[in-house]
Design a protein around this motif. Sequence first.
Motif, PDB file in Angstrom:
ATOM      1  N   PHE A 117       0.837  -1.202   0.000  1.00  0.00           N
ATOM      2  CA  PHE A 117       0.000   0.000   0.000  1.00  0.00           C
ATOM      3  C   PHE A 117       0.874   1.256   0.000  1.00  0.00           C
ATOM      4  N   ALA A 118       1.885   1.271   0.864  1.00  0.00           N
ATOM      5  CA  ALA A 118       2.772   2.431   0.973  1.00  0.00           C
ATOM      6  C   ALA A 118       3.576   2.636  -0.301  1.00  0.00           C
ATOM      7  N   HIS A 119       4.073   1.561  -0.865  1.00  0.00           N
ATOM      8  CA  HIS A 119       4.866   1.683  -2.086  1.00  0.00           C
ATOM      9  C   HIS A 119       3.996   2.148  -3.262  1.00  0.00           C
ATOM     10  N   GLY A 120       2.701   1.823  -3.225  1.00  0.00           N
ATOM     11  CA  GLY A 120       1.795   2.326  -4.242  1.00  0.00           C
ATOM     12  C   GLY A 120       1.626   3.838  -4.135  1.00  0.00           C
ATOM     13  N   ILE A 121       1.590   4.329  -2.914  1.00  0.00           N
ATOM     14  CA  ILE A 121       1.519   5.783  -2.692  1.00  0.00           C
ATOM     15  C   ILE A 121       2.776   6.448  -3.241  1.00  0.00           C
ATOM     16  N   GLU A 122       3.912   5.838  -2.971  1.00  0.00           N
ATOM     17  CA  GLU A 122       5.188   6.402  -3.416  1.00  0.00           C
ATOM     18  C   GLU A 122       5.312   6.358  -4.932  1.00  0.00           C
ATOM     19  N   ALA A 123       4.854   5.279  -5.539  1.00  0.00           N
ATOM     20  CA  ALA A 123       4.992   5.107  -6.987  1.00  0.00           C
ATOM     21  C   ALA A 123       4.157   6.115  -7.772  1.00  0.00           C
ATOM     22  N   ALA A 124       3.127   6.671  -7.139  1.00  0.00           N
ATOM     23  CA  ALA A 124       2.272   7.645  -7.830  1.00  0.00           C
ATOM     24  C   ALA A 124       2.984   8.965  -8.070  1.00  0.00           C
ATOM     25  N   GLY A 125       4.166   9.134  -7.439  1.00  0.00           N
ATOM     26  CA  GLY A 125       4.985  10.311  -7.702  1.00  0.00           C
ATOM     27  C   GLY A 125       4.558  11.540  -6.935  1.00  0.00           C
ATOM     28  N   GLY A 126       5.100  12.688  -7.353  1.00  0.00           N
ATOM     29  CA  GLY A 126       4.824  13.938  -6.664  1.00  0.00           C
ATOM     30  C   GLY A 126       5.898  14.246  -5.649  1.00  0.00           C
ATOM     31  N   ASN A 127       5.870  15.465  -5.122  1.00  0.00           N
ATOM     32  CA  ASN A 127       6.846  15.836  -4.108  1.00  0.00           C
ATOM     33  C   ASN A 127       6.462  15.239  -2.762  1.00  0.00           C
ATOM     34  N   ALA A 128       7.289  15.478  -1.765  1.00  0.00           N
ATOM     35  CA  ALA A 128       7.068  14.878  -0.449  1.00  0.00           C
ATOM     36  C   ALA A 128       5.716  15.271   0.133  1.00  0.00           C
ATOM     37  N   LEU A 129       5.357  16.538   0.009  1.00  0.00           N
ATOM     38  CA  LEU A 129       4.085  16.998   0.562  1.00  0.00           C
ATOM     39  C   LEU A 129       2.910  16.336  -0.145  1.00  0.00           C
ATOM     40  N   ASP A 130       3.016  16.176  -1.457  1.00  0.00           N
ATOM     41  CA  ASP A 130       1.959  15.482  -2.209  1.00  0.00           C
ATOM     42  C   ASP A 130       1.801  14.047  -1.727  1.00  0.00           C
ATOM     43  N   ARG A 131       2.918  13.372  -1.521  1.00  0.00           N
ATOM     44  CA  ARG A 131       2.868  11.948  -1.152  1.00  0.00           C
ATOM     45  C   ARG A 131       2.254  11.746   0.226  1.00  0.00           C
ATOM     46  N   ILE A 132       2.617  12.578   1.185  1.00  0.00           N
ATOM     47  CA  ILE A 132       2.108  12.364   2.541  1.00  0.00           C
ATOM     48  C   ILE A 132       0.625  12.736   2.630  1.00  0.00           C
ATOM     49  N   HIS A 133       0.194  13.738   1.874  1.00  0.00           N
ATOM     50  CA  HIS A 133      -1.239  14.047   1.826  1.00  0.00           C
ATOM     51  C   HIS A 133      -2.002  12.921   1.127  1.00  0.00           C
ATOM     52  N   ARG A 134      -1.399  12.360   0.088  1.00  0.00           N
ATOM     53  CA  ARG A 134      -2.034  11.248  -0.622  1.00  0.00           C
ATOM     54  C   ARG A 134      -2.205  10.044   0.301  1.00  0.00           C
ATOM     55  N   LEU A 135      -1.207   9.793   1.132  1.00  0.00           N
ATOM     56  CA  LEU A 135      -1.299   8.687   2.086  1.00  0.00           C
ATOM     57  C   LEU A 135      -2.451   8.910   3.057  1.00  0.00           C
ATOM     58  N   ASN A 136      -2.577  10.116   3.587  1.00  0.00           N
ATOM     59  CA  ASN A 136      -3.641  10.422   4.530  1.00  0.00           C
ATOM     60  C   ASN A 136      -5.015  10.159   3.901  1.00  0.00           C
ATOM     61  N   HIS A 137      -5.207  10.637   2.684  1.00  0.00           N
ATOM     62  CA  HIS A 137      -6.499  10.457   2.015  1.00  0.00           C
ATOM     63  C   HIS A 137      -6.743   8.994   1.650  1.00  0.00           C
ATOM     64  N   ALA A 138      -5.698   8.304   1.206  1.00  0.00           N
ATOM     65  CA  ALA A 138      -5.854   6.906   0.804  1.00  0.00           C
ATOM     66  C   ALA A 138      -6.273   6.025   1.980  1.00  0.00           C
ATOM     67  N   LEU A 139      -5.725   6.297   3.149  1.00  0.00           N
ATOM     68  CA  LEU A 139      -6.112   5.516   4.328  1.00  0.00           C
ATOM     69  C   LEU A 139      -7.550   5.816   4.735  1.00  0.00           C
ATOM     70  N   TYR A 140      -7.947   7.063   4.617  1.00  0.00           N
ATOM     71  CA  TYR A 140      -9.336   7.417   4.906  1.00  0.00           C
ATOM     72  C   TYR A 140     -10.287   6.654   3.974  1.00  0.00           C
ATOM     73  N   GLU A 141      -9.878   6.512   2.721  1.00  0.00           N
ATOM     74  CA  GLU A 141     -10.706   5.802   1.750  1.00  0.00           C
ATOM     75  C   GLU A 141     -10.690   4.284   1.979  1.00  0.00           C
ATOM     76  N   TYR A 142      -9.550   3.763   2.417  1.00  0.00           N
ATOM     77  CA  TYR A 142      -9.399   2.306   2.540  1.00  0.00           C
ATOM     78  C   TYR A 142     -10.010   1.762   3.833  1.00  0.00           C
ATOM     79  N   LEU A 143      -9.816   2.453   4.948  1.00  0.00           N
ATOM     80  CA  LEU A 143     -10.274   1.970   6.238  1.00  0.00           C
ATOM     81  C   LEU A 143     -11.653   2.522   6.586  1.00  0.00           C
ATOM     82  N   GLN A 144     -12.440   1.705   7.243  1.00  0.00           N
ATOM     83  CA  GLN A 144     -13.748   2.133   7.732  1.00  0.00           C
ATOM     84  C   GLN A 144     -13.646   2.483   9.209  1.00  0.00           C
TER      85      GLN A 144
END
Length: 277
Positions: A117-144
């Motif tokens: 899951f984490a490596h998928g976030i990283e592979a999507a690219g973007g700068n550091a701030l983009d990646r960490i925000h993407r992780l936050n949103h992705a977990l919100y979407e994945y977990l109930q």
Amino acid sequence: MRLFVHHRTEYRFSEPQQRVVQLLRLTPGSHEGQNVVDWHIDVACDARLKRSRDGYGNEVTMLYVDGPIERIGLTVTGEVLTIDRAGLVSGTPEPLPPVFFTQTTALTAPCSAIRDFAHGIEAAGGNALDRIHRLNHALYEYLQFGPRHDSADRTAAETFEAGNGVCRDFAHVFIAAARLIGFPARYVSGHFYRPETEAAEYNSAHGWAEAYVEDYGWIAFDPANDICPHDAYVRVATGLDYRDAAPVSGQRVGGGHELLEIGVRVGLSQTQIQTQS
């Protein structure tokens, strides 16, 4: 925003205890965006309180009670003035370098699914701030999000496999994944003001995470709500995981079992209400 906090903790023991020692992480500190106006810890029995600061920079209070004791009641009340800084954290005591928060704990150890899951976030690219925000949103979407009926510590791997959890569980998964993709990350305990639930009492405080981003510093993330904590949050304590930042921990000398009741209420202070009126 000017917030008040009322935190009630009560221990009842089936047998009198000879001695009780508790470590209280119940006092927030002042920093940029958060100013503690007033704060009190009251104990409904004869007790000794010793205030200090722990290795993470948290304000802590040691509570010592000599027996025989069958009940301990703690009441924490205070007011905090907060400002929305879009999650940016600065002006806090930082006795440890960010690299310290790259180490894994039992509660934040990643499983292979979290690694993917984490490596998928990283592979999507973007700068550091983009990646960490993407992780936050992705977990919100994945977990109930959903309440658990037990107080047991659940690991990040267990939460990810279950696909659900409470705010503490979301934070542990975020921390595990963030560290995998190169971000120092830590757990935060505190309070979250929700206007729609102001009249209610809840059996836990809120928990979220902070990640260290180069050129920005520490930034707070709440994957359970898909936001960066703002002026409705009161930051109290931090650590590698929940165990380092738990509001109350300790030990007792005596037999029997204990019953713990916790109630937390967060709302607007009267000063804030009058200003809005």
